[in-house]
Design a protein around this motif. Sequence first.
Motif, mmCIF file in Angstrom:
data_model
loop_
_atom_site.group_PDB
_atom_site.id
_atom_site.type_symbol
_atom_site.label_atom_id
_atom_site.label_comp_id
_atom_site.label_asym_id
_atom_site.label_seq_id
_atom_site.Cartn_x
_atom_site.Cartn_y
_atom_site.Cartn_z
ATOM 1 N N HIS A 75 0.824 -1.208 0.000
ATOM 2 C CA HIS A 75 0.000 0.000 0.000
ATOM 3 C C HIS A 75 0.857 1.255 0.000
ATOM 4 C CE1 HIS A 75 -2.721 -3.000 1.934
ATOM 5 N NE2 HIS A 75 -3.539 -2.487 1.053
ATOM 6 N N LEU A 76 0.324 2.282 -0.630
ATOM 7 C CA LEU A 76 0.903 3.620 -0.603
ATOM 8 C C LEU A 76 -0.161 4.547 -0.027
ATOM 9 C CD1 LEU A 76 2.982 5.814 -1.357
ATOM 10 C CD2 LEU A 76 1.915 5.891 -3.608
ATOM 11 N N THR A 77 0.173 5.221 1.083
ATOM 12 C CA THR A 77 -0.763 6.145 1.718
ATOM 13 C C THR A 77 -0.340 7.571 1.417
ATOM 14 O OG1 THR A 77 -1.230 4.593 3.503
ATOM 15 C CG2 THR A 77 -1.755 6.900 3.922
ATOM 16 N N CYS A 78 -1.287 8.367 0.938
ATOM 17 C CA CYS A 78 -1.033 9.787 0.697
ATOM 18 C C CYS A 78 -1.085 10.519 2.037
ATOM 19 C CB CYS A 78 -2.076 10.359 -0.258
ATOM 20 S SG CYS A 78 -1.899 12.133 -0.530
ATOM 21 N N LEU A 79 -0.001 11.178 2.393
ATOM 22 C CA LEU A 79 0.059 11.892 3.670
ATOM 23 C C LEU A 79 -0.791 13.161 3.652
ATOM 24 C CD1 LEU A 79 3.846 11.434 4.469
ATOM 25 C CD2 LEU A 79 1.902 10.272 5.535
ATOM 26 N N ARG A 80 -1.148 13.635 2.483
ATOM 27 C CA ARG A 80 -1.984 14.830 2.377
ATOM 28 C C ARG A 80 -3.463 14.497 2.555
ATOM 29 N NH1 ARG A 80 -0.931 17.839 -2.858
ATOM 30 N NH2 ARG A 80 1.033 18.205 -1.811
ATOM 31 N N THR A 81 -3.932 13.449 1.864
ATOM 32 C CA THR A 81 -5.366 13.148 1.865
ATOM 33 C C THR A 81 -5.747 11.914 2.672
ATOM 34 O OG1 THR A 81 -5.238 11.740 -0.093
ATOM 35 C CG2 THR A 81 -5.558 14.120 -0.466
ATOM 36 N N GLY A 82 -4.774 11.049 2.953
ATOM 37 C CA GLY A 82 -5.063 9.800 3.642
ATOM 38 C C GLY A 82 -5.522 8.688 2.708
ATOM 39 N N ALA A 83 -5.617 8.969 1.413
ATOM 40 C CA ALA A 83 -6.035 7.960 0.441
ATOM 41 C C ALA A 83 -5.009 6.832 0.394
ATOM 42 C CB ALA A 83 -6.193 8.592 -0.939
ATOM 43 N N THR A 111 4.631 -7.635 2.587
ATOM 44 C CA THR A 111 3.882 -6.479 2.106
ATOM 45 C C THR A 111 4.638 -5.253 2.587
ATOM 46 O OG1 THR A 111 2.468 -6.378 4.061
ATOM 47 C CG2 THR A 111 1.640 -7.652 2.205
ATOM 48 N N LEU A 112 4.550 -4.206 1.815
ATOM 49 C CA LEU A 112 5.180 -2.948 2.173
ATOM 50 C C LEU A 112 4.098 -1.915 2.412
ATOM 51 C CD1 LEU A 112 7.876 -2.769 -0.642
ATOM 52 C CD2 LEU A 112 8.202 -3.530 1.705
ATOM 53 N N HIS A 113 4.394 -1.000 3.319
ATOM 54 C CA HIS A 113 3.521 0.151 3.487
ATOM 55 C C HIS A 113 4.364 1.395 3.277
ATOM 56 C CE1 HIS A 113 0.000 2.351 4.795
ATOM 57 N NE2 HIS A 113 0.894 3.244 5.115
ATOM 58 N N LEU A 114 4.078 2.112 2.221
ATOM 59 C CA LEU A 114 4.799 3.316 1.877
ATOM 60 C C LEU A 114 3.902 4.526 2.125
ATOM 61 C CD1 LEU A 114 6.099 1.955 -1.536
ATOM 62 C CD2 LEU A 114 7.364 2.013 0.618
ATOM 63 N N SER A 115 4.504 5.621 2.526
ATOM 64 C CA SER A 115 3.774 6.869 2.752
ATOM 65 C C SER A 115 4.472 7.977 1.987
ATOM 66 C CB SER A 115 3.747 7.232 4.234
ATOM 67 O OG SER A 115 3.144 6.202 4.982
ATOM 68 N N GLY A 116 3.710 8.879 1.405
ATOM 69 C CA GLY A 116 4.310 9.970 0.677
ATOM 70 C C GLY A 116 3.308 11.035 0.296
ATOM 71 N N ARG A 117 3.831 12.056 -0.382
ATOM 72 C CA ARG A 117 3.011 13.177 -0.853
ATOM 73 C C ARG A 117 3.156 13.299 -2.369
ATOM 74 N NH1 ARG A 117 1.696 15.953 3.746
ATOM 75 N NH2 ARG A 117 3.113 15.628 5.475
ATOM 76 N N PRO A 118 2.115 13.740 -3.051
ATOM 77 C CA PRO A 118 2.234 13.949 -4.496
ATOM 78 C C PRO A 118 3.308 14.986 -4.793
ATOM 79 C CG PRO A 118 -0.059 14.123 -3.792
ATOM 80 C CD PRO A 118 0.773 14.046 -2.554
ATOM 81 N N ARG A 119 4.031 14.798 -5.872
ATOM 82 C CA ARG A 119 5.064 15.764 -6.276
ATOM 83 C C ARG A 119 4.452 16.932 -7.002
ATOM 84 N NH1 ARG A 119 9.830 12.340 -8.962
ATOM 85 N NH2 ARG A 119 9.026 10.396 -8.243
#
Length: 119
Positions: A75-83, A111-119
């Motif tokens: 999973h990739l979680t958007c730190l801005r929206t939580g999506a 499984t990996l859990h990644l978190s980030g923000r859109p560029r």
Amino acid sequence: MRLSRQRRMVLDLLWQERDHLSARDIFERLNARGRNIGHTSVYQNLEALQSAGVIECLDRASGRLYGYRSDPHSHLTCLRTGAIQDLDVELPPELLQQIEQHTGFAIESYTLHLSGRPR
């Protein structure tokens, strides 16, 4: 597992939305579409589907989220929206070997859990 009308409604919604939804989101969306289903029925069917390995359940600080996939994935979680976005990631064999040497464990799945923000 018997696929009741309520379970089918929940599964159809998750497959159509292809998103990670709370039980409340599922309840509200189903009822907005004219599907008459109660809170308790949504919770019970989500738990049954998750226990049977048909859907996934992610425990978050804000509550549980349910997704349409049950296979191993990341999973990739958007730190801005939580999506949350599903990812199919395959680690290089050399990295897995390094992890096994470092930990003394034979990696069977991951499984990996990644978190980030859109560029």
